[in-house]
Design a protein around this motif. Structure first.
Motif, mmCIF file in Angstrom:
data_model
loop_
_atom_site.group_PDB
_atom_site.id
_atom_site.type_symbol
_atom_site.label_atom_id
_atom_site.label_comp_id
_atom_site.label_asym_id
_atom_site.label_seq_id
_atom_site.Cartn_x
_atom_site.Cartn_y
_atom_site.Cartn_z
ATOM 1 N N ARG A 12 9.163 12.885 4.268
ATOM 2 C CA ARG A 12 8.276 12.772 3.101
ATOM 3 C C ARG A 12 8.591 11.499 2.360
ATOM 4 N NH1 ARG A 12 7.746 18.530 -0.118
ATOM 5 N NH2 ARG A 12 6.505 19.537 1.510
ATOM 6 N N ARG A 13 7.542 10.915 1.769
ATOM 7 C CA ARG A 13 7.771 9.764 0.902
ATOM 8 C C ARG A 13 6.641 9.617 -0.097
ATOM 9 N NH1 ARG A 13 7.004 5.194 5.453
ATOM 10 N NH2 ARG A 13 8.822 6.261 6.206
ATOM 11 N N TYR A 14 6.981 8.992 -1.209
ATOM 12 C CA TYR A 14 6.017 8.625 -2.244
ATOM 13 C C TYR A 14 5.338 7.329 -1.812
ATOM 14 C CZ TYR A 14 4.253 7.000 -6.732
ATOM 15 O OH TYR A 14 3.454 6.539 -7.741
ATOM 16 N N VAL A 15 4.040 7.239 -1.994
ATOM 17 C CA VAL A 15 3.289 6.035 -1.628
ATOM 18 C C VAL A 15 3.158 5.170 -2.879
ATOM 19 C CG1 VAL A 15 1.151 5.113 -0.672
ATOM 20 C CG2 VAL A 15 2.011 7.342 0.109
ATOM 21 N N PRO A 16 3.881 4.054 -2.947
ATOM 22 C CA PRO A 16 3.842 3.227 -4.159
ATOM 23 C C PRO A 16 2.503 2.511 -4.326
ATOM 24 C CG PRO A 16 5.206 2.191 -2.481
ATOM 25 C CD PRO A 16 4.800 3.533 -1.940
ATOM 26 N N HIS A 17 2.192 2.190 -5.560
ATOM 27 C CA HIS A 17 0.931 1.511 -5.859
ATOM 28 C C HIS A 17 0.866 0.129 -5.215
ATOM 29 C CE1 HIS A 17 -1.012 4.399 -8.571
ATOM 30 N NE2 HIS A 17 0.223 4.839 -8.685
ATOM 31 N N SER A 18 1.989 -0.452 -4.889
ATOM 32 C CA SER A 18 1.992 -1.761 -4.227
ATOM 33 C C SER A 18 1.389 -1.693 -2.826
ATOM 34 C CB SER A 18 3.418 -2.323 -4.154
ATOM 35 O OG SER A 18 4.242 -1.463 -3.385
ATOM 36 N N HIS A 19 1.195 -0.491 -2.272
ATOM 37 C CA HIS A 19 0.613 -0.349 -0.937
ATOM 38 C C HIS A 19 -0.894 -0.159 -0.953
ATOM 39 C CE1 HIS A 19 4.169 -0.428 1.654
ATOM 40 N NE2 HIS A 19 4.792 0.081 0.610
ATOM 41 N N ALA A 20 -1.487 -0.052 -2.145
ATOM 42 C CA ALA A 20 -2.948 0.082 -2.220
ATOM 43 C C ALA A 20 -3.589 -1.243 -1.816
ATOM 44 C CB ALA A 20 -3.363 0.481 -3.630
ATOM 45 N N HIS A 21 -4.509 -1.182 -0.861
ATOM 46 C CA HIS A 21 -5.173 -2.391 -0.366
ATOM 47 C C HIS A 21 -6.656 -2.416 -0.691
ATOM 48 C CE1 HIS A 21 -1.844 -4.018 1.998
ATOM 49 N NE2 HIS A 21 -1.578 -2.781 2.363
ATOM 50 N N TYR A 22 -7.218 -1.283 -1.062
ATOM 51 C CA TYR A 22 -8.658 -1.174 -1.202
ATOM 52 C C TYR A 22 -9.004 -0.524 -2.532
ATOM 53 C CZ TYR A 22 -8.045 -1.940 3.759
ATOM 54 O OH TYR A 22 -7.652 -2.461 4.968
ATOM 55 N N GLY A 23 -10.279 -0.627 -2.917
ATOM 56 C CA GLY A 23 -10.745 -0.008 -4.147
ATOM 57 C C GLY A 23 -10.417 1.477 -4.177
ATOM 58 N N GLY A 24 -10.256 2.004 -5.384
ATOM 59 C CA GLY A 24 -9.932 3.422 -5.527
ATOM 60 C C GLY A 24 -8.502 3.745 -5.157
ATOM 61 N N ASN A 25 -7.615 2.727 -5.175
ATOM 62 C CA ASN A 25 -6.205 2.910 -4.822
ATOM 63 C C ASN A 25 -5.997 3.402 -3.395
ATOM 64 O OD1 ASN A 25 -4.817 1.980 -7.088
ATOM 65 N ND2 ASN A 25 -5.153 3.905 -8.179
ATOM 66 N N LEU A 26 -6.931 3.083 -2.494
ATOM 67 C CA LEU A 26 -6.799 3.520 -1.100
ATOM 68 C C LEU A 26 -5.743 2.704 -0.366
ATOM 69 C CD1 LEU A 26 -10.511 4.078 -0.071
ATOM 70 C CD2 LEU A 26 -8.817 5.780 -0.750
ATOM 71 N N VAL A 27 -5.034 3.384 0.515
ATOM 72 C CA VAL A 27 -3.973 2.789 1.337
ATOM 73 C C VAL A 27 -4.469 2.791 2.778
ATOM 74 C CG1 VAL A 27 -1.586 3.106 2.101
ATOM 75 C CG2 VAL A 27 -2.218 3.597 -0.270
ATOM 76 N N ASP A 28 -4.172 1.734 3.516
ATOM 77 C CA ASP A 28 -4.665 1.653 4.896
ATOM 78 C C ASP A 28 -4.020 2.697 5.807
ATOM 79 O OD1 ASP A 28 -2.152 0.591 5.468
ATOM 80 O OD2 ASP A 28 -2.872 -1.443 5.663
ATOM 81 N N GLY A 29 -4.746 3.025 6.874
ATOM 82 C CA GLY A 29 -4.281 4.040 7.811
ATOM 83 C C GLY A 29 -2.997 3.672 8.523
#
Length: 129
Positions: A12-29
């Motif tokens: 398990r891990r927390y997804v930091p905001h620095s990993h958001a790449h797209y609108g709506g705080n989406l993170v890539d697959g």
């Protein structure tokens, strides 16, 4: 430990905001696929005493979005044992999700977890001595 089908590992891990790449705080697959590599490595260490080498995916399904602020877990399950190859199935689930509409640090537990990615793949390990 010998390689037994059904053996699994979860991270398990927390997804930091620095990993958001797209609108709506989406993170890539690719973030989830990276986690699959990590759980596959630990599973190989536990079953074969070696990190193994990921040979490839036979399927990948992106089922729901991953967002910055999520807590995500990834599980690898051993499903096939060959002489040197190991078939694995993977699943990534969001177990907690940010709730910014309630405040900047608000979050909710996802009950049930949201399945975001499923995959199957093969790793290769060295021959046993």
């Amino acid at each position: 430990m010998s390689p037994e089908p059904g053996t699994s590992v979860t991270h398990r891990r927390y997804v930091p905001h620095s990993h958001a790449h797209y609108g709506g705080n989406l993170v890539d697959g690719a973030y989830g696929l990276g986690m699959f590599g990590d759980v596959a490595t630990e599973l190989c260490v536990r079953t074969d005493g070696d990190e193994g080498l990921f040979a490839g995916y036979t399927s990948v399904e992106f089922l729901a979005p991953l967002q910055a602020g999520d807590v995500v877990e990834a599980t690898a399950t051993l499903v096939r044992v060959g002489t040197r190859s190991r078939g694995m199935e993977f699943e990534a689930r969001v177990v907690c999700r940010a709730a910014p509409e309630r405040g900047p640090s608000a979050a909710d537990v996802c009950d049930p977890p949201v399945v975001i990615t499923r995959a199957a793949g093969t790793v290769v390990v060295p021959p046993r001595p």
